[in-house]
Design a protein around this motif. Structure first.
Motif, PDB file in Angstrom:
ATOM      1  N   LEU A   1     -20.018 -52.462  40.536  1.00  0.00           N
ATOM      2  CA  LEU A   1     -21.271 -52.839  41.189  1.00  0.00           C
ATOM      3  C   LEU A   1     -22.329 -51.788  40.913  1.00  0.00           C
ATOM      4  N   GLY A   2     -23.561 -52.223  40.618  1.00  0.00           N
ATOM      5  CA  GLY A   2     -24.662 -51.284  40.438  1.00  0.00           C
ATOM      6  C   GLY A   2     -24.409 -50.269  39.360  1.00  0.00           C
ATOM      7  N   SER A   3     -23.833 -50.706  38.246  1.00  0.00           N
ATOM      8  CA  SER A   3     -23.555 -49.842  37.081  1.00  0.00           C
ATOM      9  C   SER A   3     -22.520 -48.767  37.386  1.00  0.00           C
ATOM     10  N   LEU A   4     -21.750 -48.958  38.459  1.00  0.00           N
ATOM     11  CA  LEU A   4     -20.731 -47.978  38.816  1.00  0.00           C
ATOM     12  C   LEU A   4     -19.410 -48.666  39.099  1.00  0.00           C
ATOM     13  N   ASN A   5     -18.323 -47.993  38.788  1.00  0.00           N
ATOM     14  CA  ASN A   5     -16.991 -48.460  39.162  1.00  0.00           C
ATOM     15  C   ASN A   5     -16.648 -47.904  40.538  1.00  0.00           C
ATOM     16  N   HIS A   6     -16.165 -48.772  41.415  1.00  0.00           N
ATOM     17  CA  HIS A   6     -15.757 -48.363  42.758  1.00  0.00           C
ATOM     18  C   HIS A   6     -14.261 -48.607  42.913  1.00  0.00           C
ATOM     19  N   ARG A   7     -13.545 -47.597  43.433  1.00  0.00           N
ATOM     20  CA  ARG A   7     -12.106 -47.731  43.642  1.00  0.00           C
ATOM     21  C   ARG A   7     -11.760 -47.281  45.052  1.00  0.00           C
ATOM     22  N   GLN A   8     -10.683 -47.886  45.583  1.00  0.00           N
ATOM     23  CA  GLN A   8     -10.274 -47.550  46.947  1.00  0.00           C
ATOM     24  C   GLN A   8      -8.809 -47.912  47.126  1.00  0.00           C
ATOM     25  N   THR A   9      -8.063 -47.068  47.817  1.00  0.00           N
ATOM     26  CA  THR A   9      -6.695 -47.427  48.172  1.00  0.00           C
ATOM     27  C   THR A   9      -6.712 -48.266  49.438  1.00  0.00           C
ATOM     28  N   THR A  10      -5.880 -49.281  49.485  1.00  0.00           N
ATOM     29  CA  THR A  10      -5.838 -50.156  50.660  1.00  0.00           C
ATOM     30  C   THR A  10      -4.929 -49.619  51.756  1.00  0.00           C
ATOM     31  N   LYS A  11      -4.064 -48.662  51.392  1.00  0.00           N
ATOM     32  CA  LYS A  11      -3.066 -48.139  52.328  1.00  0.00           C
ATOM     33  C   LYS A  11      -2.149 -49.250  52.850  1.00  0.00           C
ATOM     34  N   GLU A  12      -2.018 -50.293  52.070  1.00  0.00           N
ATOM     35  CA  GLU A  12      -1.185 -51.433  52.446  1.00  0.00           C
ATOM     36  C   GLU A  12      -0.058 -51.605  51.439  1.00  0.00           C
ATOM     37  N   VAL A  13       1.126 -51.898  51.959  1.00  0.00           N
ATOM     38  CA  VAL A  13       2.277 -52.185  51.095  1.00  0.00           C
ATOM     39  C   VAL A  13       2.399 -53.677  50.852  1.00  0.00           C
ATOM     40  N   ASN A  14       2.026 -54.472  51.848  1.00  0.00           N
ATOM     41  CA  ASN A  14       2.084 -55.929  51.732  1.00  0.00           C
ATOM     42  C   ASN A  14       0.903 -56.443  50.916  1.00  0.00           C
ATOM     43  N   LEU A  15       1.163 -57.342  49.958  1.00  0.00           N
ATOM     44  CA  LEU A  15       0.120 -57.821  49.053  1.00  0.00           C
ATOM     45  C   LEU A  15      -0.944 -58.634  49.797  1.00  0.00           C
ATOM     46  N   ALA A  16      -0.515 -59.519  50.711  1.00  0.00           N
ATOM     47  CA  ALA A  16      -1.484 -60.344  51.442  1.00  0.00           C
ATOM     48  C   ALA A  16      -2.426 -59.479  52.270  1.00  0.00           C
ATOM     49  N   ALA A  17      -1.874 -58.465  52.949  1.00  0.00           N
ATOM     50  CA  ALA A  17      -2.711 -57.563  53.745  1.00  0.00           C
ATOM     51  C   ALA A  17      -3.650 -56.763  52.856  1.00  0.00           C
ATOM     52  N   ALA A  18      -3.155 -56.385  51.681  1.00  0.00           N
ATOM     53  CA  ALA A  18      -3.993 -55.636  50.744  1.00  0.00           C
ATOM     54  C   ALA A  18      -5.154 -56.484  50.247  1.00  0.00           C
ATOM     55  N   LYS A  19      -4.914 -57.762  49.995  1.00  0.00           N
ATOM     56  CA  LYS A  19      -5.992 -58.657  49.546  1.00  0.00           C
ATOM     57  C   LYS A  19      -7.056 -58.810  50.632  1.00  0.00           C
ATOM     58  N   ASP A  20      -6.625 -58.944  51.883  1.00  0.00           N
ATOM     59  CA  ASP A  20      -7.586 -59.047  52.980  1.00  0.00           C
ATOM     60  C   ASP A  20      -8.440 -57.785  53.079  1.00  0.00           C
ATOM     61  N   PHE A  21      -7.795 -56.647  52.988  1.00  0.00           N
ATOM     62  CA  PHE A  21      -8.531 -55.381  53.023  1.00  0.00           C
ATOM     63  C   PHE A  21      -9.511 -55.303  51.860  1.00  0.00           C
ATOM     64  N   ALA A  22      -9.044 -55.714  50.676  1.00  0.00           N
ATOM     65  CA  ALA A  22      -9.881 -55.607  49.478  1.00  0.00           C
ATOM     66  C   ALA A  22     -11.114 -56.495  49.579  1.00  0.00           C
ATOM     67  N   ARG A  23     -10.946 -57.697  50.128  1.00  0.00           N
ATOM     68  CA  ARG A  23     -12.110 -58.596  50.268  1.00  0.00           C
ATOM     69  C   ARG A  23     -13.156 -57.991  51.200  1.00  0.00           C
ATOM     70  N   ASP A  24     -12.714 -57.482  52.360  1.00  0.00           N
ATOM     71  CA  ASP A  24     -13.658 -56.868  53.295  1.00  0.00           C
ATOM     72  C   ASP A  24     -14.331 -55.645  52.671  1.00  0.00           C
ATOM     73  N   TRP A  25     -13.551 -54.843  51.977  1.00  0.00           N
ATOM     74  CA  TRP A  25     -14.101 -53.659  51.314  1.00  0.00           C
ATOM     75  C   TRP A  25     -15.131 -54.055  50.265  1.00  0.00           C
ATOM     76  N   TYR A  26     -14.838 -55.101  49.513  1.00  0.00           N
ATOM     77  CA  TYR A  26     -15.763 -55.562  48.474  1.00  0.00           C
ATOM     78  C   TYR A  26     -17.073 -56.036  49.104  1.00  0.00           C
ATOM     79  N   MET A  27     -16.982 -56.791  50.201  1.00  0.00           N
ATOM     80  CA  MET A  27     -18.195 -57.280  50.858  1.00  0.00           C
ATOM     81  C   MET A  27     -19.039 -56.119  51.384  1.00  0.00           C
ATOM     82  N   GLU A  28     -18.397 -55.106  51.916  1.00  0.00           N
ATOM     83  CA  GLU A  28     -19.139 -53.936  52.404  1.00  0.00           C
ATOM     84  C   GLU A  28     -19.851 -53.233  51.253  1.00  0.00           C
TER      85      GLU A  28
END
Length: 428
Positions: free
Chosen positions: A30-57
């Motif tokens: 986003l905005g000519s930059l790569n953004h990365r973040q750990t979800t701190k989640e082991v479960n894939l479904a929970a990680a996807k939920d976290f990732a969507r909220d993080w992306y929207m923010e």
């Protein structure tokens, strides 16, 4: 190197897991930059939920940064092809940045179905999804949420009024007023979902401009004479059906007309009605045999006491179908057969061109009760509606509700002055 990757948000978001790590990571550009973040989640479904909220923010932050003075797009030639939702001045819209209406619509449909489970009618919940899928997403789907304003909502109204053409006449096929209102209500609910998630600060003004207050009109019903014509025709059809294999259907339809006209149930309520919901009782106040019905409909569970005329059709249906306690009595609403009979009798429309349907049998019940002088509060309670609704849509056109003695009041006329003078004789 990632050993497993999942792509979300139409390719804009990646969820992946590296070797020697049990946690899922997420990344976006986003905005000519790569953004990365750990979800701190082991479960894939929970990680996807976290990732969507993080992306929207991240999208909201990027949008706020760009509004502060940075150009809206890295590549200003990225434009959407004009189509549904294009500006009325002929300009093309910029490619949306940040959360889109499609993201909010997906969040709304997933939440609404889960949260309202058991609370709202299943057909109502499905209707919301249909509004989003059939009408709202094709028009607003590529809009950034921040770009939806009062003007775009009005563009949608114009689009719905002009986009479909009648193949026979070639003229625009306009949706009913209630249909368009329902779609705008769904649009408001989608934007409220976006507001709760912090994707937009406030909802745009969605009131219809140039709109006058709706004309209050009475509901289509059958007068006592018309209702008699209807049930006599269905009785004759039950005795002599057009085809022998239709006999049972015609007999059930005749019983349906009598049952509905003597109970005032809504069509969807009668469709859910089971044998265990109906009891034949001796009414204490009148001494007559009536039906006590446990009704399940749009207002939840309610109760209804029928007219004595509902007993015979109910017993006929029960005997004919050999119904068990959990069997539905009538099932699917006989709309097609009702339309056929009404067309044959020339009763499809009333004198004000209001269309009559199976729902008109409920309106007929209410109007006939009021004509007989029933208490309006008791009628409202028995029909699981409000006194205000009955006064607004049913009672206003019934002449018997007007008390002439209370209306035709006349003041006593004063006597002429000469008549009021007393003639006094002179004292002698």
């Amino acid at each position: 190197m990632p050993i497993e990757t999942h792509v979300l948000m139409d390719g804009a978001l990646h969820v992946y897991r590296r070797e020697n790590s049990r946690y899922w990571q997420c990344s976006t550009y986003l905005g000519s930059l790569n953004h990365r973040q750990t979800t701190k989640e082991v479960n894939l479904a929970a990680a996807k939920d976290f990732a969507r909220d993080w992306y929207m923010e991240r999208c909201v932050e990027d949008r706020q940064r760009r509004r502060g003075g940075a150009p809206l797009l890295d590549n200003p030639v990225q434009l959407l092809v004009a189509g549904p939702g294009a500006s009325t001045d002929g300009r093309r819209r910029r490619t949306p940045t940040g959360p889109t209406f499609g993201d909010a619509a997906n969040a709304f449909t997933s939440e609404f179905e889960v949260i309202t489970l058991g609370e709202r009618n299943a057909e109502y919940v499905k209707q919301k999804s249909d509004h989003v899928r059939v009408h709202l997403l094709p028009f607003f789907g590529k809009f950034a949420l921040g770009d939806i304003n009062a003007g775009t909502v009005q563009e949608y109204r114009v689009h719905r009024q002009t986009s479909r053409l009648d193949p026979k006449t070639g003229k625009p096929k306009k949706p009913a007023r209630a249909t368009l209102h329902g779609e705008v209500v769904t649009l408001r609910q989608v934007l409220k979902t976006a507001n709760r998630k912090g994707w937009i600060d406030a909802l745009p003004d969605m009131s219809a401009p140039y709109k006058t207050s709706g004309k209050v009109e009475h509901r289509a019903w059958f007068s006592p004479e018309e209702y008699k014509i209807l049930y006599e025709a269905t009785r004759e059809r039950a005795k002599n059906p057009p085809k022998e294999r239709w006999r049972e259907v015609c007999e059930t339809f005749h019983d349906y007309v009598l049952f509905m006209g003597n109970t005032g149930l809504r069509p969807d309520e009668s469709a859910r009605l089971q044998m265990r919901d109906v009891k034949i009782v001796q009414d204490e106040s009148t001494g007559e045999r009536i039906l006590e019905i446990e009704v399940r409909g749009k207002r939840g569970v309610g109760f209804c006491k029928s007219m004595p005329g509902a007993i015979l059709p109910f017993e006929r249906v029960r005997k004919r179908k050999q119904l068990k306690p959990t069997d539905v009595i009538f099932g699917k609403t006989p709309r097609e057969l009702m339309n056929t009979v009404l067309d044959e009798l020339n009763l499809k429309f009333d004198r004000d061109d209001h269309i009559r349907t199976c729902y008109s049998l409920r309106h007929t019940y209410i109007c006939l009760r009021l004509l007989e002088g029933a208490d309006i509060y008791q009628v409202a309670k028995n029909c699981r509606t409000s006194v205000e609704m009955i006064e607004k849509f049913y009672g206003r056109h019934l002449k018997n509700n007007i008390d002439a003695s209370a209306v035709n009041v006349r003041k006593a006329k004063p006597k002429p002055i000469a008549a009021r003078r007393k003639v006094t004789k002179p004292a002698t």
